[in-house]
Design a protein around this motif. Structure first.
Motif, mmCIF file in Angstrom:
data_model
loop_
_atom_site.group_PDB
_atom_site.id
_atom_site.type_symbol
_atom_site.label_atom_id
_atom_site.label_comp_id
_atom_site.label_asym_id
_atom_site.label_seq_id
_atom_site.Cartn_x
_atom_site.Cartn_y
_atom_site.Cartn_z
ATOM 1 N N ARG A 63 5.837 -0.679 8.880
ATOM 2 C CA ARG A 63 5.387 0.134 7.741
ATOM 3 C C ARG A 63 6.284 1.353 7.564
ATOM 4 N NH1 ARG A 63 -0.136 2.056 6.875
ATOM 5 N NH2 ARG A 63 -0.453 2.473 9.113
ATOM 6 N N ASP A 91 -2.492 6.188 8.823
ATOM 7 C CA ASP A 91 -1.428 6.245 7.807
ATOM 8 C C ASP A 91 -0.521 7.457 7.965
ATOM 9 O OD1 ASP A 91 -2.153 3.877 6.544
ATOM 10 O OD2 ASP A 91 -3.510 4.885 5.144
ATOM 11 N N ILE A 94 3.112 7.045 9.263
ATOM 12 C CA ILE A 94 4.130 6.295 8.521
ATOM 13 C C ILE A 94 5.165 7.227 7.880
ATOM 14 C CG2 ILE A 94 4.506 4.498 6.812
ATOM 15 C CD1 ILE A 94 2.835 3.817 9.465
ATOM 16 N N GLU A 161 1.680 2.253 -0.486
ATOM 17 C CA GLU A 161 2.189 0.911 -0.721
ATOM 18 C C GLU A 161 2.743 0.775 -2.138
ATOM 19 O OE1 GLU A 161 3.483 -2.808 -0.037
ATOM 20 O OE2 GLU A 161 2.723 -1.386 1.451
#
Length: 539
Positions: A63, A91, A94, A161
């Motif tokens: 990711r 998250d 990332i 994303e």
């Protein structure tokens, strides 16, 4: 025999150099973090203790590479300032790793930051992109618009994303950037000033960061760090270090997407049994005061204790509950690492430890002369390769902290004994000027804590036109006990000269405002003192 951190770094550097066909010296901390994840793909990288979700190294690496690729395709270049602002959900890592892979200058801001702080920071940092919580989009937009940064993109973590797909991010044939000067490019912009004022932005370059990672872990036994528990957001130094170190050292990172309340903390410890963490003396005291058998602390093997001076009776009581090695660490954001060699078994209590051979040390008096004799106070100056390079766009503050020949002036008062053990006395900037006398808040706090019904105390200085400043005590009672104010005044008068009494009075609080790193927020306590009805001594 487990490899030490220097051996581990050299191993990862050689493997990364071979993977990307570059010279080992061109491999930076981002290369090493990625190589560490790729080396152990199925190992757990991170766990969210609030949701019990977890993620493997290969998932985090993939990711992060996809986002880093997308950011490069979007036109970002090494040295571009990137804002990350979120709690420790899965998250967050990332964009954190993507910045390190590509040489971007990352600034992590606690998601609870006030809009006024964001406006000031964004004007200084001039970010190229902001990653934040969806509920904070408007707050960040307002801060950017206030600085005419209307074109800066804000990406919610939930929408990363979409950003990746828009800019064709991919992990295929991914290669971290190595075309930048590691000695001049900032890896981190760290917010600093702790509990005393508005944040400044400390610059940590890529080469300094790697030196810091090595020197952070060198004093630690290699066999005790299997899972590290984070207590703060990545605005704070310990969490920043633990994030970048977790795949390099390596260990599992236990974090929380929710504020770490006492019940959640107990759940995380009892469920996941972390072996190491970083706590403040304040938190140690809370464990000492907690009901028995609420939490099993036997899993801990190493606990770094910092952020404030530790009291001996708290340490002794905590050791009865937990047999972990306690590393009582002196440090500050600008230092990046602990700069003394502390050994729990041999260092006298109250001492920060002995000097490391890799650094240089001075104690300097108010006249600028070096203090050479033992038991005489002076400001600690240090020189080394793991310390910050200055404050962003703040030449005045930088010159106050760094000399032209590279000495970092800590602003902390120390003395050394005959055996070269260094003892912290007081933060120079916290001293209260009462007429011609400098008053130590820490010294007054230590005296007031002797009262059996006082749980915690914070002494701050308030301006006074007749005396310049005077000290005021904010006091938290223990378990709702009754405390007669005159008993506190008499306790101070018994041990201190008249010039160091509580001339500004005292007041009682139901609790203290805390910084996200677990320190008492002194500037907010000072504001409370200005607005509170204070009690003054009767004689």
């Amino acid at each position: 025999m487990p490899e030490n951190i220097e051996q581990r770094v050299n191993k990862l550097r050689i493997k990364a150099a071979q993977r990307y066909n570059i010279a080992p010296e061109r491999c930076h901390v981002g290369h090493l973090a990625l190589e560490g994840m790729l080396e152990r793909p199925s190992a757990i990288c991170q766990i969210d203790g609030a949701t019990n979700a977890q993620e493997t190294n290969i998932s985090v690496a993939t990711r992060s590479m996809r986002l880093a690729s997308a950011m490069k395709n979007a036109g970002f270049k090494p040295g571009d300032p990137i804002i990350i602002s979120g709690p420790n959900h899965l998250d967050l890592a990332i964009p954190y790793y993507a910045c390190h892979f590509m040489g971007y200058s990352m600034c992590s801001i606690d998601p609870s930051a006030e809009i006024s702080d964001l406006k000031s920071l964004y004007g200084n940092i001039q970010p190229k992109i902001v990653f934040c919580q969806k509920e904070n989009l408007e707050k960040n937009k307002e801060a950017l618009e206030a600085n005419r940064l209307d074109n800066v993109e804000i990406v919610a973590f939930d929408d990363m994303e979409n950003f990746i797909q828009k800019h064709r991010g991919t992990e295929v044939n991914f290669k971290p950037s190595s075309d930048f000067d590691q000695s001049k490019t900032a890896a981190w912009y760290i917010l600093t000033s702790g509990s005393t004022g508005l944040p400044k932005v400390a610059i940590i370059t890529f080469d300094t960061l790697l030196n810091g990672v090595i020197e952070w872990w060198l004093p630690t036994r290699q066999d005790v760090i299997h899972m590290n528990m984070l207590m703060t957001s990545t605005q704070w130094l310990s969490s920043l270090i633990y994030f970048i170190s977790s795949s390099i050292k390596p260990f599992v990172r236990l974090q929380s997407s929710q504020p770490v309340s006492p019940p959640l903390l107990v759940h995380m410890i009892n469920t996941y049994k972390p072996t190491s963490t970083a706590w403040t003396p304040y938190l140690l005291a809370r464990f000492v005061q907690a009901p028995a058998k609420v939490v099993d602390l036997s899993c801990f093997k190493h606990i770094l204790v910092g952020g404030a001076p530790s009291e001996k009776h708290i340490i002794e009581e905590f050791k009865k509950l937990c047999d972990a090695e306690l590393h009582l660490c002196y440090g500050m954001t600008e230092l990046l690492v602990g700069c003394f060699d502390y050994n729990e078994k041999t260092t006298p209590f109250g001492s920060s430890g002995k000097p490391f051979s890799k650094y240089r040390y001075r104690l300097v008096d108010d006249e600028g002369q070096e203090v050479t004799e033992p038991h005489k106070n002076g400001e600690l100056w240090v020189k080394g390769d793991a310390f910050f390079k200055g404050y962003l766009n703040n030449e005045k503050e930088t010159k106050e902290m760094l000399t032209d020949d590279g000495w970092l002036k800590t602003g902390d008062i120390f003395y050394r004994d005959e055996n070269d053990n260094y003892f912290f006395v007081e933060r120079k900037r916290l001293l209260i000027r009462y007429l011609t006398t400098w008053v130590s808040p820490v010294q007054l706090e230590q005296i007031i804590r002797q009262h059996p019904s006082v749980s915690e105390v914070c002494v701050v200085g308030l301006s006074n036109p007749q005396t310049m400043e005077y000290p005021v005590a904010a006091i938290l009672k223990k378990n709702g006990n009754v405390v007669e104010p005159q008993e506190i005044f008499d306790l101070v008068k018994k041990e201190m000269p008249e010039a160091k009494h509580l001339h500004g009075g005292l007041f009682f609080v139901e609790g203290f405002p805390m910084t996200p790193s677990g320190k008492v927020h002194r500037s907010k306590v000072a504001e409370m003192a200005r607005q509170s009805e204070r009690v003054f001594s009767l004689n």
